[in-house]
Design an enzyme around this catalytic site. Structure first.
Site, PDB file in Angstrom:
ATOM      1  CG  ASP A  21      13.756   9.167   7.321  1.00 31.46           C
ATOM      2  OD1 ASP A  21      14.538   9.354   8.289  1.00 31.46           O
ATOM      3  OD2 ASP A  21      12.522   9.180   7.443  1.00 31.46           O
ATOM      4  CB  ALA A  71       1.865  -1.066  16.017  1.00 26.79           C
ATOM      5  CG  ASP A 128       6.237   5.811   7.002  1.00 29.15           C
ATOM      6  OD1 ASP A 128       7.335   5.219   6.987  1.00 29.15           O
ATOM      7  OD2 ASP A 128       5.805   6.429   7.990  1.00 29.15           O
TER       8      ASP A 128
HETATM    9  P1  ADP Z   1       0.975   4.440  12.516  1.00 28.02           P
HETATM   10  O1  ADP Z   1       1.007   5.153  11.218  1.00 28.02           O
HETATM   11  O2  ADP Z   1       2.329   4.044  12.997  1.00 28.02           O
HETATM   12  O3  ADP Z   1       0.052   3.258  12.530  1.00 28.02           O
HETATM   13  P2  ADP Z   1      -0.104   6.934  13.385  1.00 28.02           P
HETATM   14  O4  ADP Z   1      -0.325   7.513  14.726  1.00 28.02           O
HETATM   15  O5  ADP Z   1       0.740   7.688  12.421  1.00 28.02           O
HETATM   16  O6  ADP Z   1       0.452   5.459  13.613  1.00 28.02           O
HETATM   17  O7  ADP Z   1      -1.506   6.731  12.665  1.00 28.02           O
HETATM   18  C1  ADP Z   1      -2.555   6.067  13.343  1.00 28.02           C
HETATM   19  C2  ADP Z   1      -3.862   6.804  13.107  1.00 28.02           C
HETATM   20  O8  ADP Z   1      -4.330   6.570  11.754  1.00 28.02           O
HETATM   21  C3  ADP Z   1      -4.984   6.321  13.982  1.00 28.02           C
HETATM   22  O9  ADP Z   1      -4.976   6.967  15.231  1.00 28.02           O
HETATM   23  C4  ADP Z   1      -6.217   6.686  13.165  1.00 28.02           C
HETATM   24  O10 ADP Z   1      -6.543   8.053  13.303  1.00 28.02           O
HETATM   25  C5  ADP Z   1      -5.745   6.459  11.739  1.00 28.02           C
HETATM   26  N1  ADP Z   1      -6.094   5.090  11.293  1.00 28.02           N
HETATM   27  C6  ADP Z   1      -5.234   4.109  10.923  1.00 28.02           C
HETATM   28  N2  ADP Z   1      -5.890   2.978  10.591  1.00 28.02           N
HETATM   29  C7  ADP Z   1      -7.193   3.227  10.750  1.00 28.02           C
HETATM   30  C8  ADP Z   1      -8.391   2.458  10.590  1.00 28.02           C
HETATM   31  N3  ADP Z   1      -8.347   1.174  10.202  1.00 28.02           N
HETATM   32  N4  ADP Z   1      -9.570   3.069  10.854  1.00 28.02           N
HETATM   33  C9  ADP Z   1      -9.627   4.358  11.255  1.00 28.02           C
HETATM   34  N5  ADP Z   1      -8.544   5.128  11.431  1.00 28.02           N
HETATM   35  C10 ADP Z   1      -7.334   4.580  11.197  1.00 28.02           C
HETATM   36 MG    MG Z   2       1.942   7.026  10.881  1.00 23.40          MG
END
Ligand code: ADP
Ligand code: MG
Length: 382
Positions: A35, A120, A169
């Site tokens: 990307d 994840a 994304d």
């Molecule tokens: P990814 O995008 O790979 O899942 P990131 O670290 O970029 O990982 O984003 C994860 C963050 O997004 C979490 O730490 C939280 O702050 C926020 N988040 C994602 N899903 C939720 C949810 N269902 N409820 C609250 N916060 C969330």
């Molecule tokens: Mg993310």
């Protein structure tokens, strides 16, 4: 059902009916680290999502309930700053982007939650941003086209959260289509859908549950190494702007001028772009076996040449391959942790999950999490 739960929580808390929207997480079938080299990626939206129930409240105050975290956050729409809690920033960042573009957002009440595993590599963060951007757009009638929702959500993550993610994304969360993956040209943002019907297979993600701290420093190093390769080739070829414009013939011709490590990095990117193009041809012919072969090669490249894998990812990719229960497997995402993505023969699905879980436990002494995912439509109103 998730959306019913979120909606019920909203009505019992706020005593009114909300607008309910959803935005999914994403996978990337092939095209990794391409990307930021203006190359190609091949993502899809999945059947795991963020659901957001939201309603305007006719004052300045906003109240958000994070259903999964059993947490809440209040702020004033006319005056807010970054929160120490973390999760509100993905929403505040989106509010800020609307405001920066001169589009009004008034006070709102909201409950949101989802089933995308956090952190994840399935982009729960992009799903959150896109759900809110889409929700605000409907609620306050700003009539933004899909691409603006994508760009605004990416900008929220770049500027407010402070994560320098690319556009894939958010693009996948918004533009996903059921049973299709798409090739996105990260230079022009042109995209094309390809059927990805998995009658005889299932997609399984194996989550290493590790996140090595190397990830962000090595990411920056890789970006620099790619730029270094481009700078050398640019001296000879005026039409080369990024590794996207480089063929394997040109790169190999100038191998002696490039430091060996930089050469390996560039070689991976050039080959990976070629693999994505090859995969599109294969999908048009319905050749999933050939597609899976390319995934195995991507893993080899990411592990040996680009060197962004780790022992857990290498272990899971190798186990999957030697099991003969998959037709393709590779690490997915930036690397140094996160998930592998596997195309598993449907009759071996349960056996595969047990086999991988046991192997990870016995040989790496770690718990494996697995997710079976389907390819779903992008952001929508419920
Ligand atoms: P990814 O995008 O790979 O899942 P990131 O670290 O970029 O990982 O984003 C994860 C963050 O997004 C979490 O730490 C939280 O702050 C926020 N988040 C994602 N899903 C939720 C949810 N269902 N409820 C609250 N916060 C969330
Ligand atoms: Mg993310």
């Amino acid at each position: 059902m998730l959306s019913e739960e979120i909606k019920n929580k909203f009505t019992s808390t706020f005593n009114k009916n909300p607008l309910v929207v959803r935005s999914p997480g994403r996978i990337n079938m092939i095209g990794e680290h391409t990307d930021y080299n203006e190359g190609y990626v091949m993502p899809a939206a999945i059947d795991k999502q963020i659901v957001c129930a939201i309603s305007a409240n006719y004052n300045h105050k906003c109240k958000i309930i994070a259903y999964d975290l059993d947490d809440s956050f209040e702020f004033d729409i006319t005056n807010f700053k970054k929160s120490d809690k973390g999760w509100p920033n993905y929403i505040l960042g989106v509010v800020e982007q609307f405001q920066k573009r001169g589009m009004e957002i008034r006070g709102f009440d909201c409950v949101f939650g989802g089933d995308i595993p956090l952190g994840a590599g399935l982009s729960s963060s992009a799903a959150m941003e896109c759900a809110f951007a889409f929700g605000f757009n409907l609620l306050y009638e700003h009539n933004l086209p899909k691409l603006e929702i994508v760009k605004l959500s990416q900008a929220a993550e770049n500027e407010f959260v402070g994560v320098k993610c690319g556009i894939m994304d958010q693009f996948a969360s918004v533009h996903g289509k059921v049973d299709q993956i798409f090739r996105l040209d990260c230079k022009t943002l042109e995209f094309e859908y390809f059927n990805f019907v998995l009658d005889e297979y299932r997609l399984v993600l194996c989550d290493t549950q590790v996140k090595h701290s190397l990830a962000s420093s090595e990411y920056n190093t890789r970006r620099n190494e790619c730029e270094e390769g481009v700078a050398i080739l640019q001296k000879r070829y005026k039409n080369i702007h990024s590794l996207r414009d480089v063929t394997i013939e040109v790169l190999t011709k100038h191998e002696s001028e490039i430091n060996p490590v930089t050469f390996k990095r560039c070689k991976y990117i050039v080959e990976e772009n070629a693999r994505v193009i090859d995969c599109c041809d294969l999908l048009q012919k319905g050749d999933l076996i050939g597609f899976g072969e390319n995934m195995f090669q991507t893993h080899e490249g990411l592990s040996n040449d680009y060197e962004v894998s780790c022992k857990e990812l290498d272990f899971l990719a190798a186990k999957a391959k030697e099991s003969n229960m998959v037709i393709g497997a590779r690490m997915m995402g930036g690397g140094f942790g996160g998930c592998t993505i596997n195309i598993v023969k449907i009759e071996r699905l349960d056996q595969f999950i047990n086999y991988m879980t046991d192997a990870y436990k016995n040989e790496m002494n770690r718990e494996l999490k697995t997710y079976v995912v389907k390819i779903e439509n992008g952001t929508s109103k419920l």
